[in-house]
Design a protein around this motif. Structure first.
Motif, short mmCIF file in Angstrom:
data_model
loop_
_atom_site.label_atom_id
_atom_site.label_comp_id
_atom_site.label_asym_id
_atom_site.label_seq_id
_atom_site.Cartn_x
_atom_site.Cartn_y
_atom_site.Cartn_z
N GLY A 99 -3.88 -1.76 -11.35
CA GLY A 99 -2.79 -0.99 -11.97
C GLY A 99 -2.37 0.23 -11.17
N VAL A 100 -2.27 0.08 -9.86
CA VAL A 100 -1.97 1.25 -9.02
C VAL A 100 -0.48 1.54 -9.00
CG1 VAL A 100 -1.80 1.98 -6.62
CG2 VAL A 100 -4.00 1.27 -7.54
N LEU A 121 4.72 2.21 -5.13
CA LEU A 121 3.89 1.16 -5.73
C LEU A 121 3.98 1.28 -7.24
CD1 LEU A 121 0.75 1.50 -3.42
CD2 LEU A 121 2.64 -0.14 -3.20
N ASP A 122 4.12 0.14 -7.91
CA ASP A 122 4.25 0.19 -9.36
C ASP A 122 3.67 -1.09 -9.95
OD1 ASP A 122 4.86 0.76 -11.92
OD2 ASP A 122 7.05 0.55 -11.71
N VAL A 152 -8.45 2.30 -7.02
CA VAL A 152 -8.75 1.49 -5.85
C VAL A 152 -10.26 1.51 -5.68
CG1 VAL A 152 -8.44 1.21 -3.37
CG2 VAL A 152 -6.56 2.07 -4.77
N MET A 153 -10.89 0.33 -5.73
CA MET A 153 -12.34 0.27 -5.59
C MET A 153 -12.70 -0.50 -4.33
SD MET A 153 -13.55 0.67 -9.24
CE MET A 153 -14.82 -0.54 -9.33
N LYS A 179 -3.28 2.53 3.24
CA LYS A 179 -3.75 3.93 3.25
C LYS A 179 -4.58 4.22 2.00
CE LYS A 179 -0.56 5.72 6.50
NZ LYS A 179 0.88 5.46 6.65
N LEU A 180 -4.23 3.58 0.89
CA LEU A 180 -5.02 3.76 -0.32
C LEU A 180 -6.41 3.15 -0.13
CD1 LEU A 180 -2.36 2.93 -3.06
CD2 LEU A 180 -3.27 5.17 -2.45
N VAL A 181 -6.47 1.95 0.44
CA VAL A 181 -7.75 1.29 0.64
C VAL A 181 -8.61 2.09 1.63
CG1 VAL A 181 -8.89 -0.81 1.47
CG2 VAL A 181 -6.80 -0.99 0.10
#
Ligand SMILES: Nc1ncnc2c1ncn2[C@@H]1O[C@H](COP(=O)(O)OP(=O)(O)O)[C@@H](O)[C@H]1O
Ligand SMILES: [Mg+2]
Lengths: 272, 260
Positions: free
Chosen positions: B9-10, B24-25, B65-66, B52-54
């Protein structure tokens, strides 16, 4: 990681004679000789007396007469130029770093620096000379510094702000700090631009030093020697100073070129 | 077994001079350990933002983000990255460039061990003997191979490839696809590949995620069967053609050129 001199440089040091007879040395020496011959011929053909235009053959007597002064004044000019230049490098690097890493600072400082740089330095000389009367060393160094820090600041800031974002991402993703990124990548990457600017700056600093030496009352250095030649209408002396200045300028310039080869030699594209 | 990468749900927006730009939605991506996901989508839709999030270079506005069962809150040295532009430090040799991450990530390797690791990787990607060359002596494809070695040198759990082959000519690209398979067989990593090339996504990945136009959400997920193409000839089978058709259609939907 230490820079390893490439084979070309090492073999040039190895056979000195070969280097002296190489085209890189012979060509400029020949050019200087041709220049001197033409100069002598020009004076001779026109029959100009000494007080209109000195000729190369007037120079050796001038040097012989004043060689002690030349050495002393040359040293004065040299050390003040170098100190001014070192200051310009320190301040220029610092300003360049601030402007390179922060867009806000770049927007804020750039117009100020450009404006400062646009002021013809000949107009600043008398002001500085009057502001710190009697402090001749300080005046001269300040002038050399003021005239030469600008290209360094600009080149470093451009070098840093054009650092590929990929580097920042790769290293930051590994947990590298800003200062690690600066020392490992940003600074070494900027060295070619930095030395390009330093070659301009060294000439400018030299001009700054001489302007101040000429204008200051009771000045010292080659500029002052030039001024005394003017006062006494000693044209051979004035021309001799000009040649000495040219020689000193060449020495300073090639000192920077040598430093560039050592620290940024990797930036040279293989020839051919 | 929990997934190596889980994006839930990012939503994310960039702050710009003209206000927030939602990028991102509703992003949902899951990659199992040792898996290889390819992410495709219209250009500018937010694919690089996802990487970049990862990598922990940014935090999402909402959602999680896991990586390896932990919420990503910042950079973690267990990520390796390679980009379209294989940047190399020109004053270092190829070997010295490759060991760069080992100078940053804490480790107990000796210099000799670092060099040994770098040399092993160079051989794996077909650059044996090039370690002492300067980057300027290498072609684009060779630099990209070296850049891959650099991304792998510290044995990252997650390898992020952001359009790594996008600037290469077709032959070089296909060579590198095969090299990727060789590398994947030898080095254990979980891969995230951003690409514009649908054939590349099917050839390399076991899952292909199609993102919608910006702001991107997960629009479609294609599982590439285990028996999927692993040699270049397999790219011309009916099964592959079928998968390519589906992806092409999904991209057209994402671009808004056809209805879903
Ligand atoms: N740091 C940033 N600040 C503002 N906008 C950005 C930034 N990075 C990317 N964008 C914008 O966000 C959108 C998505 O970018 P990106 O994730 O790089 O897309 P993609 O990789 O899919 O082409 C683009 O429109 C881009 O212009
Ligand atoms: Mg991108």
């Amino acid at each position: 990681m230490a820079y390893v001199p490439d084979m070309k440089m090492r073999s040039a040091g190895g056979s000195f004679v070969k280097a002296l007879t190489s085209r890189a040395v012979l060509a400029p020496v020949a050019a200087v000789l041709v220049f001197l011959v033409l100069w002598e011929a020009l004076v001779w053909v026109n029959g100009w007396p000494n007080y209109v235009m000195a000729s190369p053959s007037d120079l050796p007597p001038a040097y012989a007469k004043y060689w002690g002064l030349f050495l002393e004044m040359g040293w004065q000019t040299l050390w003040r130029t170098v100190v001014g230049l070192v200051l310009a490098v320190i301040v220029g690097l610092f300003l360049g770093m601030i402007m390179g890493f922060s867009k806000l600072m770049r927007d804020a400082l750039y117009p100020l620096l450009v404006g400062f740089n646009a002021i013809p330095k000949a107009t600043v000389v008398p002001i500085v000379a009057l502001m710190f009367v009697g402090d001749h060393n300080f005046n001269t160094i300040l002038m050399a510094f003021m005239i030469s820090f600008f290209p360094i600041a600009v080149s470093v800031s451009i070098g840093l702000s054009t650092l590929e974002p990929e580097y920042r991402d790769i290293l930051r993703a590994l947990g590298a700090s800003q200062s690690t990124i600066f020392w490992k990548i940003a600074l070494p990457k900027t060295l070619p631009e930095f030395f390009g600017a330093l070659k301009v700056a060294v000439t400018l600093a030299f001009i700054g030093t001489n302007l101040m030496e000429i204008v200051s009352p009771h000045g010292r250095g080659l500029g002052a020697l030039f001024d005394s030649g003017k006062t006494n209408s000693d044209y051979p002396l004035m021309f001799a100073v000009l040649i000495a200045l040219a020689a000193l300028g060449i020495v300073l310039y090639y000192a920077v070129v040598a430093l560039e080869k050592i620290f940024a030699g990797w930036a040279e594209r293989p020839q051919g | 077994m929990y997934p190596m990468i889980k994006i839930e749900g990012v939503r994310h927006a960039y702050k710009t001079a003209t206000g927030p730009l939602p990028v991102l939605d509703g992003l949902e991506v899951e990659v199992k350990e040792g898996g290889f996901v390819a992410v495709v989508g219209p250009s500018g839709c937010g694919k690089s933002t996802l990487t970049k999030l990862v990598a922990g270079l940014m935090k999402p506005d909402t959602g999680r983000v896991m990586v390896h069962g932990e919420v990503v809150t910042g950079p973690r040295a267990t990520v390796g990255m390679a980009f379209q532009n294989p940047v190399m430090l020109e004053w270092r040799t190829i070997l010295e460039n490759i060991v760069l991450p080992l100078e940053i990530v804490p480790n107990k390797l000796t210099k000799a061990e670092k060099m040994e690791r770098a040399n092993y990787l160079l051989e794996l990607v077909g650059l044996a003997g090039f370690g002492n060359k300067r980057p300027s002596e290498l072609s684009g494809g060779m630099r990209q191979r070296a850049s891959l070695c650099r991304a792998l040198v510290h044995k990252p759990e997650v390898l992020i490839l952001d359009e790594p082959f996008g600037a290469l000519d077709a032959f070089t690209r296909e060579d590198l696809w095969q090299t990727m398979h060789k590398v994947k067989a030898e080095e254990p990593f979980t891969g995230v590949l951003i690409t514009h090339d649908l054939r590349e996504s099917i050839f390399l990945a076991d899952t292909v995620v199609v993102l919608s136009q910006r702001p991107a959400r997960t629009q479609y997920v294609l599982d590439v069967p285990d028996t999927g193409p692993r040699t270049l000839d397999d790219l011309y089978t009916p099964e592959t053609a079928e998968m390519l058709n589906i992806l092409r259609h999904q991209i057209e939907v994402a671009q808004g050129r056809v209805a879903a």
